[in-house]
Design a protein around this motif. Sequence first.
Motif, PDB file in Angstrom:
ATOM      1  N   GLY A  51     -37.812  23.504  17.566  1.00  0.00           N
ATOM      2  CA  GLY A  51     -37.654  23.383  19.111  1.00  0.00           C
ATOM      3  C   GLY A  51     -36.423  22.911  19.252  1.00  0.00           C
ATOM      4  O   GLY A  51     -35.669  23.429  20.516  1.00  0.00           O
ATOM      5  N   ARG A  52     -35.914  21.968  18.595  1.00  0.00           N
ATOM      6  CA  ARG A  52     -34.715  21.398  19.266  1.00  0.00           C
ATOM      7  C   ARG A  52     -33.721  22.560  18.893  1.00  0.00           C
ATOM      8  O   ARG A  52     -32.511  22.520  19.427  1.00  0.00           O
ATOM      9  N   VAL A  53     -33.732  23.221  17.704  1.00  0.00           N
ATOM     10  CA  VAL A  53     -32.734  24.217  17.173  1.00  0.00           C
ATOM     11  C   VAL A  53     -32.726  25.287  18.313  1.00  0.00           C
ATOM     12  O   VAL A  53     -31.588  25.674  18.848  1.00  0.00           O
ATOM     13  N   LEU A  54     -33.732  25.805  18.852  1.00  0.00           N
ATOM     14  CA  LEU A  54     -33.782  26.786  19.954  1.00  0.00           C
ATOM     15  C   LEU A  54     -33.376  26.216  21.151  1.00  0.00           C
ATOM     16  O   LEU A  54     -32.333  27.019  21.870  1.00  0.00           O
ATOM     17  N   THR A  55     -33.406  24.973  21.685  1.00  0.00           N
ATOM     18  CA  THR A  55     -32.663  24.560  22.683  1.00  0.00           C
ATOM     19  C   THR A  55     -31.148  24.048  22.774  1.00  0.00           C
ATOM     20  O   THR A  55     -30.493  24.700  23.620  1.00  0.00           O
ATOM     21  N   ALA A  56     -30.953  23.711  21.652  1.00  0.00           N
ATOM     22  CA  ALA A  56     -29.539  23.403  21.321  1.00  0.00           C
ATOM     23  C   ALA A  56     -28.701  24.721  21.217  1.00  0.00           C
ATOM     24  O   ALA A  56     -27.639  24.538  21.736  1.00  0.00           O
ATOM     25  N   MET A  57     -29.147  25.714  20.545  1.00  0.00           N
ATOM     26  CA  MET A  57     -28.567  27.192  20.593  1.00  0.00           C
ATOM     27  C   MET A  57     -28.334  27.630  21.897  1.00  0.00           C
ATOM     28  O   MET A  57     -27.320  28.331  22.121  1.00  0.00           O
ATOM     29  N   VAL A 283     -32.123  25.549  11.155  1.00  0.00           N
ATOM     30  CA  VAL A 283     -30.882  24.439  11.017  1.00  0.00           C
ATOM     31  C   VAL A 283     -29.398  25.085  10.523  1.00  0.00           C
ATOM     32  O   VAL A 283     -28.669  24.882  11.330  1.00  0.00           O
ATOM     33  N   ALA A 284     -29.520  25.703   9.639  1.00  0.00           N
ATOM     34  CA  ALA A 284     -28.461  26.488   8.929  1.00  0.00           C
ATOM     35  C   ALA A 284     -27.748  27.513  10.124  1.00  0.00           C
ATOM     36  O   ALA A 284     -26.459  27.468  10.282  1.00  0.00           O
ATOM     37  N   ALA A 285     -28.640  28.159  10.704  1.00  0.00           N
ATOM     38  CA  ALA A 285     -28.248  29.034  11.664  1.00  0.00           C
ATOM     39  C   ALA A 285     -27.576  28.439  12.851  1.00  0.00           C
ATOM     40  O   ALA A 285     -26.544  28.746  13.183  1.00  0.00           O
ATOM     41  N   TYR A 286     -27.974  27.352  13.660  1.00  0.00           N
ATOM     42  CA  TYR A 286     -27.462  26.500  14.467  1.00  0.00           C
ATOM     43  C   TYR A 286     -26.099  26.202  14.018  1.00  0.00           C
ATOM     44  O   TYR A 286     -25.279  26.102  14.719  1.00  0.00           O
ATOM     45  N   GLU A 287     -26.089  25.403  12.947  1.00  0.00           N
ATOM     46  CA  GLU A 287     -24.853  24.744  12.712  1.00  0.00           C
ATOM     47  C   GLU A 287     -23.849  25.645  12.205  1.00  0.00           C
ATOM     48  O   GLU A 287     -22.656  25.288  12.340  1.00  0.00           O
ATOM     49  N   ARG A 288     -24.224  26.859  11.585  1.00  0.00           N
ATOM     50  CA  ARG A 288     -23.152  27.533  11.126  1.00  0.00           C
ATOM     51  C   ARG A 288     -22.573  28.464  12.491  1.00  0.00           C
ATOM     52  O   ARG A 288     -21.359  28.358  12.425  1.00  0.00           O
ATOM     53  N   VAL A 289     -23.448  28.849  13.142  1.00  0.00           N
ATOM     54  CA  VAL A 289     -22.877  29.737  14.487  1.00  0.00           C
ATOM     55  C   VAL A 289     -22.062  28.831  15.484  1.00  0.00           C
ATOM     56  O   VAL A 289     -21.121  29.020  15.921  1.00  0.00           O
ATOM     57  N   THR A 290     -22.660  27.538  15.798  1.00  0.00           N
ATOM     58  CA  THR A 290     -21.849  26.740  16.802  1.00  0.00           C
ATOM     59  C   THR A 290     -20.860  25.702  16.255  1.00  0.00           C
ATOM     60  O   THR A 290     -19.916  25.211  16.911  1.00  0.00           O
ATOM     61  N   GLY A 291     -20.881  25.573  14.757  1.00  0.00           N
ATOM     62  CA  GLY A 291     -19.952  24.549  14.166  1.00  0.00           C
ATOM     63  C   GLY A 291     -20.249  23.053  14.498  1.00  0.00           C
ATOM     64  O   GLY A 291     -19.355  22.298  14.398  1.00  0.00           O
ATOM     65  N   ARG A 292     -21.506  22.768  14.942  1.00  0.00           N
ATOM     66  CA  ARG A 292     -22.008  21.583  15.190  1.00  0.00           C
ATOM     67  C   ARG A 292     -23.087  21.193  14.271  1.00  0.00           C
ATOM     68  O   ARG A 292     -23.788  21.969  14.039  1.00  0.00           O
ATOM     69  N   SER A 293     -23.405  19.672  14.186  1.00  0.00           N
ATOM     70  CA  SER A 293     -24.682  19.492  13.369  1.00  0.00           C
ATOM     71  C   SER A 293     -25.475  19.136  14.397  1.00  0.00           C
ATOM     72  O   SER A 293     -25.695  18.537  15.389  1.00  0.00           O
TER      73      SER A 293
END
Length: 302
Positions: A51-57, A283-293
């Motif tokens: 849920g947090r990945v979806l929101t953050a992305m 998690v990896a998709a978010y961090e790799r696409v955005t460059g954020r942790s």
Amino acid sequence: MGDRVTVDLPQIHSGKVRELYDAGEGRLLMVASDRVSAFDVIMREPIPHKGRVLTAMTVFWCDEVSDIVPGTLLAADPQEIEAALGGLVLPPEWAGRAVLVQRAEMLQMECIVRGYLAGQAHEEYERSGTVHGTRLPAGLKLADRLAEPMFTPSTKAAEGHDVNINFTRAIDLVGSEAAHAARDICLELYIRAAARAADVGFILADTKFELGYVDGVLCLCDEVCTPDSSRLWPVDQVVPGTTPPAFDKQPLRDWLAAQPWDRTPPPPPLPARVTEALSARYVAAYERVTGRSLADWYGATA
């Protein structure tokens, strides 16, 4: 957060993944859970951090494409949301999952853009040589790049499965002006997002956008280019004719497809190896696409 939570706001919708609350003054509070669905069926096991990945992305992409189309997002910071709601205290587990948005009159059409042959599009092509009714060249294989991105809409079913339609049917469904505007916006969004994905070694094979009207203006709503609404493939592992190792829900779909299940509830129980692998991919998709942790996102401890 797999279970539903009660809060002192009128709940107006409970979806496959999100809960929707009336926040007053033409606003909605949207909360993303860790629930996961496949083939329009909700699985019983939650996917940690999802849920947090979806929101953050979604927040990331809304900012990235704000010059293309306005969005409905008002706030994602839990303290800003609470202040906007007159000091209402959100449940702690909603931190990083809840967003405050403007209420929109949703376009009654799913806006899908495909740059590669995959999923239902590939299944239809194998049967008839078409994608959403449009004839494509012969000899294409799974994971082949299309000559150009295709706007491939579908109906928005209140229950059951959405139905893929062609652009002529889309015009019949929402009107010519709305259909053409949605197509133009979504193709531009896809091209922007695909370029960003390519910069970090991903192929954005396809993605679904949600659009709606706010004060007569077509706006970007709901989730944007998340692993739930998109297929993300590592560019160096795509071999046409085979299923790429996706950073999205495809591993879940593949596992389910191998089970003796007819795609109707109840779904088979998901083993821990499937839920853990999905969580890691989100998690990896978010961090790799955005460059954020993800650990820096509100309330997240990836």
